[in-house]
Structures are given as C-alpha cells and as structure tokens.
Design an enzyme around this catalytic site. Sequence first.
Site, mmCIF file in Angstrom:
data_model
loop_
_atom_site.group_PDB
_atom_site.id
_atom_site.type_symbol
_atom_site.label_atom_id
_atom_site.label_comp_id
_atom_site.label_asym_id
_atom_site.label_seq_id
_atom_site.Cartn_x
_atom_site.Cartn_y
_atom_site.Cartn_z
ATOM 1 N N GLU A 193 0.829 -1.208 0.000
ATOM 2 C CA GLU A 193 0.000 0.000 0.000
ATOM 3 C C GLU A 193 0.867 1.264 0.000
ATOM 4 O O GLU A 193 0.538 2.249 -0.652
ATOM 5 C CB GLU A 193 -0.951 0.012 1.206
ATOM 6 C CG GLU A 193 -2.070 -1.019 1.125
ATOM 7 C CD GLU A 193 -2.965 -0.813 -0.086
ATOM 8 O OE1 GLU A 193 -3.039 0.303 -0.606
ATOM 9 O OE2 GLU A 193 -3.596 -1.800 -0.523
ATOM 10 N N TYR A 235 -6.587 6.059 4.757
ATOM 11 C CA TYR A 235 -6.666 5.101 3.650
ATOM 12 C C TYR A 235 -5.859 3.833 3.946
ATOM 13 O O TYR A 235 -6.359 2.711 3.839
ATOM 14 C CB TYR A 235 -6.170 5.747 2.332
ATOM 15 C CG TYR A 235 -5.872 4.683 1.322
ATOM 16 C CD1 TYR A 235 -6.915 4.051 0.665
ATOM 17 C CD2 TYR A 235 -4.569 4.241 1.110
ATOM 18 C CE1 TYR A 235 -6.669 3.003 -0.204
ATOM 19 C CE2 TYR A 235 -4.301 3.193 0.248
ATOM 20 C CZ TYR A 235 -5.363 2.582 -0.410
ATOM 21 O OH TYR A 235 -5.118 1.536 -1.242
ATOM 22 N N ASP A 267 -9.622 5.794 -2.009
ATOM 23 C CA ASP A 267 -8.437 6.342 -2.681
ATOM 24 C C ASP A 267 -8.903 7.009 -3.979
ATOM 25 O O ASP A 267 -10.110 7.137 -4.229
ATOM 26 C CB ASP A 267 -7.383 5.245 -2.934
ATOM 27 C CG ASP A 267 -7.822 4.265 -4.013
ATOM 28 O OD1 ASP A 267 -9.027 4.272 -4.386
ATOM 29 O OD2 ASP A 267 -6.983 3.501 -4.512
#
Length: 382
Positions: free
Chosen positions: A53, A136, A154
């Site tokens: 991520e 996020y 996102d």
Amino acid sequence: MKKSPEPHLARTIEAAESIGASFSPQLLQWYARRARDLPWRVDSDPYRVWVSEIMLQQTRVETVIPYYEKFLAAFPDIETLATADEQKLLSHWSGLGYYSRARNLQKGAQHILTEHDGCFPRDRDLALRVPGVGPYTSAAILSIAFGEAHPVVDGNVIRVLSRLFLIEPPLTNQVGRLELVADQLLDQTKPGDHNQAMMELGATVCLPKNPCCLVCPVSESCAAFSSARTDEFPRPRPKAKTTDVECALLWLRNGNGRYLFRMGWPLLPHLWMPPIITLSETASSSGSKRGKAPDPGDKIESWLGEEGLVWNGEVPDVTGTFRHSITTRKLRLQVVEADIDTTKWAAGITERGAPEEAWFDDGERVGLGRSSLVDKALRYRR
Ligand code: SF4
C-alpha cells in the site's frame, strides 16, 4: 447533539444505502473472475499488505511489482525493516521516488516493534498512530489482512463513487465524508475483497477517460452511466500551483577520480547528491513556454568562493541540461563537470563546518540510496 450531514452528503448516503444490498455481490463476482494476479495478493499478511500500500501511493502498479519483490526479499519482516541501515533501505527504494515514504515505513516498523511487539495493530485508532499510516492505509491493511469492516477511499474509489452518485465538489475532496458513502456499499463479511474490488474497478474499468461501462459489473447502479454523463464526472480538480526552478548540478572530481556528494539538499535531504545550486525560482505560468535557461556561471563562481573551492583549470562549459520534477517543483538542471583543487579546499572544510559530505566513485555508491535525478545527471558526465 449529533449534527446531521449536509444535504448533498445526506442524499448521496441515501442513494448508496438504496443500492447497497445488490451492489457488492455483483462487484465481488466480477472481482473473483477478473482480479489481476498481483504479488501482494498472494497472501494477506499485514506487513506485506502494508508495504504494497505504501509503495502504490503515487506509483503505478507495473512500476511497483519488481521493487516489491526485492524489497521483501531484503526486509522480510517488521523487525528486519525496523533495524535496517537507512542507506540500505533507501537503496531498495531508489527509483520509486517520494523517499519520505520509505523513511516513514521504517519509523512505522520501529513504532510497531516497540509498542506492539512487532505485530501490526488490529485496532483502527492504534493503526492510525503508526507513523506514515493514514485513514486510507489503515483501512486497506485492516480490511485486507484482518477482515475488519473499514471502507477504503483512494483516487480510484473517489472516481467510481463520483460517477455512481454524481458527486459534486467539494464533497469529492472530503475523504472522511466519502467514507460514509463507501461504508453503505461495503460488504461486511468480505470487506478486504470488497475494497480491493472497488480499487480494481477504478483501475481497470472505470478509467479516468473512456470508462468501459459496457463491461462494468455495477453499471445498473451507476447514475452517470444511466444519464450518459460519465465524461462529466469526477469534476476536474483545480490544478496544483507549480514552481519553475533553475539549477546547476556540479560533478566535482578530485585527483583520485571521485566525485563530491552531500547529504542535506532540501528537496531530497536524506540522499547523497552532487552539489546543486539554485539559480532562480518562479511561479510556473500556465500555457506559456519556459524561457531560455539562465547562464549559471556567476552563481557557480560565487558558490565556489563561499565554499573555498577552486577550479583546476579552465572554467568549464555546461555539458547538458535536463528536467526533473519533485512534487510541485519543476526543475531544469544544467550540468557542469570539473576537476577541483582539493588541496586548497581541505583547509576550507574545517573553517566553514561543512555539511555531511563524501567523495565517491560510481562503485562506492552501489548500495546507497539514489535518486533518478542523479541517474539522469550521469548521462551528462564525460
Ligand atoms: Fe464507472 Fe461506467 Fe461503471 Fe459507472 S458504469 S461505475 S462510469 S465504468
């Protein structure tokens, strides 16, 4: 008293709630058939999810794949990352850019090692206290690795939501509020798959230009599609202001064929860089072409004077010019290469209290963090 959401948000939440039950099964079915085979989907280990991520922030999937595998081979777990040498860490990040991500990842690993015995925390509030982990990233890790029901929002998800519900600014820029919308759609039993499916839909079907609505699994629920307005959403964001920066980059060579490098250049402070002098900075003017690069001669001469350095021979010419962007700064760099008389300079170092600096040949820099800016500058070294 709890404040009720503003009308546009309230309407959007209601619309999301009304399609919630049918939305996720269609999305998940499609995802099971169409999900790309990506290395971070091999398992749901929180550390592996976390690394992926962070790498994927502002970076394309194709670029990340080779870095991801090598990074995990070098730093297979949180403890190895927490205790790694910073330059070794940055060398495995070299080329991905946005180096603060790598440094925050290490700070996060150190935090988890000392505060959570090396295990990524499952609790949202604790996850949000890990350096470099925001709303996020925490939602992505907790849903994918632990099955916790937190929706991710996102850029891809914002685009999909904007089109599904014709969302107008400023709501499109308010991630916290959009989470309330995304939450109405979230499959509570498979939040990790659902979140990945939403992002996959945005990345492969609901494209910024020409979305592939005819193969979209959720087109029946899409307001933009049913009203033929997909090209109107998401509404364009105002462009970030950029600055044009003129620079001179100096390849300064000593008598042993090594080049001067320094740590602490403000735009990339944690990487060894050749000296870079700023010649001018101006706000970019949209539409107009950038003028001729300024002559760097005077600024270089006065910089050399301040540093107590002297050319070993003629004043050199510019060997090449290239461009490089760092966030909102658009650099134009003129490269100058010269031999330096280090005998006179040696005394100057102690007098001026020099920044952290070293002389390296190319072999000695292997294994150190490096910016792609330096790789570009190498093309103009003789
Ligand atoms: Fe995006 Fe088209 Fe699907 Fe709507 S129907 S979500 S615009 S791909």
